[in-house]
Every structure is written in structure tokens, then in C-alpha cells.
Design a protein around this motif. Sequence first.
Motif, PDB file in Angstrom:
ATOM      1  N   HIS A  92       0.793  -1.228   0.000  1.00 50.34           N
ATOM      2  CA  HIS A  92       0.000   0.000   0.000  1.00 50.34           C
ATOM      3  C   HIS A  92       0.828   1.282   0.000  1.00 50.34           C
ATOM      4  N   GLU A  93       2.116   1.204  -0.343  1.00 47.35           N
ATOM      5  CA  GLU A  93       2.935   2.413  -0.446  1.00 47.35           C
ATOM      6  C   GLU A  93       4.140   2.150  -1.345  1.00 47.35           C
ATOM      7  N   ARG A  94       4.630   3.219  -1.954  1.00 50.18           N
ATOM      8  CA  ARG A  94       5.810   3.138  -2.826  1.00 50.18           C
ATOM      9  C   ARG A  94       6.744   4.299  -2.527  1.00 50.18           C
ATOM     10  N   LEU A  95       8.016   4.011  -2.620  1.00 56.97           N
ATOM     11  CA  LEU A  95       9.049   5.033  -2.501  1.00 56.97           C
ATOM     12  C   LEU A  95       9.828   5.043  -3.812  1.00 56.97           C
ATOM     13  N   THR A  96       9.955   6.216  -4.433  1.00 58.90           N
ATOM     14  CA  THR A  96      10.700   6.331  -5.688  1.00 58.90           C
ATOM     15  C   THR A  96      11.862   7.298  -5.513  1.00 58.90           C
ATOM     16  N   LEU A  97      13.051   6.827  -5.826  1.00 60.04           N
ATOM     17  CA  LEU A  97      14.262   7.645  -5.783  1.00 60.04           C
ATOM     18  C   LEU A  97      14.732   7.830  -7.221  1.00 60.04           C
ATOM     19  N   SER A  98      14.873   9.074  -7.661  1.00 60.99           N
ATOM     20  CA  SER A  98      15.125   9.337  -9.082  1.00 60.99           C
ATOM     21  C   SER A  98      16.245  10.332  -9.312  1.00 60.99           C
ATOM     22  N   HIS A  99      16.809  10.244 -10.514  1.00 60.48           N
ATOM     23  CA  HIS A  99      17.798  11.211 -10.984  1.00 60.48           C
ATOM     24  C   HIS A  99      17.548  11.472 -12.455  1.00 60.48           C
ATOM     25  N   VAL A 100      17.568  12.737 -12.843  1.00 60.62           N
ATOM     26  CA  VAL A 100      17.391  13.130 -14.239  1.00 60.62           C
ATOM     27  C   VAL A 100      18.639  13.876 -14.698  1.00 60.62           C
ATOM     28  N   ALA A 101      19.276  13.365 -15.735  1.00 68.24           N
ATOM     29  CA  ALA A 101      20.437  14.034 -16.326  1.00 68.24           C
ATOM     30  C   ALA A 101      19.940  14.908 -17.471  1.00 68.24           C
ATOM     31  N   GLU A 102      20.093  16.219 -17.338  1.00 69.47           N
ATOM     32  CA  GLU A 102      19.614  17.132 -18.367  1.00 69.47           C
ATOM     33  C   GLU A 102      20.651  17.381 -19.458  1.00 69.47           C
ATOM     34  N   ASP A 103      21.913  17.094 -19.150  1.00 70.37           N
ATOM     35  CA  ASP A 103      22.985  17.301 -20.121  1.00 70.37           C
ATOM     36  C   ASP A 103      24.175  16.442 -19.712  1.00 70.37           C
ATOM     37  N   ARG A 104      24.878  15.856 -20.694  1.00 65.03           N
ATOM     38  CA  ARG A 104      25.991  14.972 -20.363  1.00 65.03           C
ATOM     39  C   ARG A 104      27.179  15.714 -19.756  1.00 65.03           C
ATOM     40  N   SER A 105      27.107  17.041 -19.703  1.00 67.59           N
ATOM     41  CA  SER A 105      28.192  17.796 -19.065  1.00 67.59           C
ATOM     42  C   SER A 105      28.338  17.421 -17.597  1.00 67.59           C
TER      43      SER A 105
END
Length: 242
Positions: free
Chosen positions: A200-213
Motif C-alpha cells: 500500500h505504499e511506494r518510494l521512488t528515488l530518481s535522478h534526471v540528467a539534463e545534459d551529459r556535461s
Amino acid sequence: MARIGIIGSEGRMGHALARAIEAAGHDNAGGVDQGGNAANLAEASDVLVDFSVPAALEGNLHAAIGAGRPILVGTTGLEERHHAAIDSAALAIPVLQTGNTSLGVTLLAHLVREAAAKLGPEWDIEIVEMHHRMKVDAPSGTALLLGEAAAAGRGIALTDNAERGRDGVTGARAQGAIGFASLRGGTVAGDHSVILAGEHERLTLSHVAEDRSIFAAGAVRGAAWLIGRGAGRYSMPQVLGL
């Protein structure tokens, strides 16, 4: 100021590295690509950064060993034989190998390990990654890095507990499994999410790379950190003091 040599200098990461070296105030010692002489580059450098291809890894490690130079290996798609070659090289020189040089991803992996350890095997772990249409390996090196972090948190081996490429009637999900899903399309630099699904619950850990720099900047920081270290195999968490 460090003299940093780029292996794979003509690729997208190679060009990003050249810009990151300049931005960080270091000296670009030059670069080589397919057919180039890595041994000469090693002699001219304080440290090497390798973002080439798996087939070139052993030769690049030999060049670093011959010149007594540390090397950061950011090449993905490595197999067990490549890791064995890295282990062997690390007996003679400092080697930092990672599936992702982003400082944010490095911290994400640390958080994933902690979450997996605290929540326990009754929480299902799924890793979802998306990259640009030209990426040739799957799951990504970063997804595997995150999977290794989750497995380490649980005290298990990822190789024995990974579920990849589900299709058809697969049956119920095995408890303790770590699942992977790979998406490809567009010009995505790299999106990664680790989903921990409980009752009944979820934890999401995320990372978004906007540029390969961001990968180039992290690689330059890691390469500079390697200079002066003793022989051994190092990782990005050590660069951040984790």
C-alpha cells in the motif's frame, strides 16, 4: 592543475570532457580515439580518463600501467573479463571504475543502498532507465550500478537476483528480486528511477540528467582525486567521502 588525457576524445563524452577540463582549470593533455596511441598519451598525462569502448579497455589499462598513471574508466557495457582486467591493473596503479560519474547519481546510489537495507526484502525493487535512441547497451551502466547498490543493501548478489527482459507468462514476481526495465528514444541523456514497492505504499528515488556535461564534470573531479593515490580499485563514493 592536473594534466588529464582523454581516451575516446572524438565521442560526445570526449568533447564534453575537453570542455569540463578547461572549466575546472586543469590542462587537457590531449586525446586519442580508435587507432590512436594510448601509451604516448599516458606518458604526457598525470591521469587518464577512458570513455571509449569495452574492446579497447585492456589496451588502455596496459598503457596506464606502462606509464605508471592512474586511470578513470567510465566505459559502460563491461563484462566479467573486463572487470577481471581492472582488478589486475589495480594491483599496479590506481583505477576508478564506475557506470556513472555524475555526483548526483553517486549520492542516489548511496540512498538506494540505505533504503534497501532499512526496508528489507518484502519491498519489491524495480529500476527503470531511459536513454537516447543511439545507446547500444541495456540495462545502462547506471541502472546496474543502482542495482548493485540495492543488492549490497540487502547483502545479496545482484547476479543471482536480477530480473531482466520480462516477456510472456513469467509467473509471480520472486521475493527479493531486483527488476530492470530499459527504455530508448529521442535524445534523453539519462533518466533513472528506483522504485521500492511495499504494501500500500511506494518510494521512488530518481535522478534526471539534463545534459551529459554533468558526467564530464564528475569524471574530471574523480580523475583529479585519483592523482597521488596508491594502487587499488576506487569508486565514485570515495570521491565524495561516502
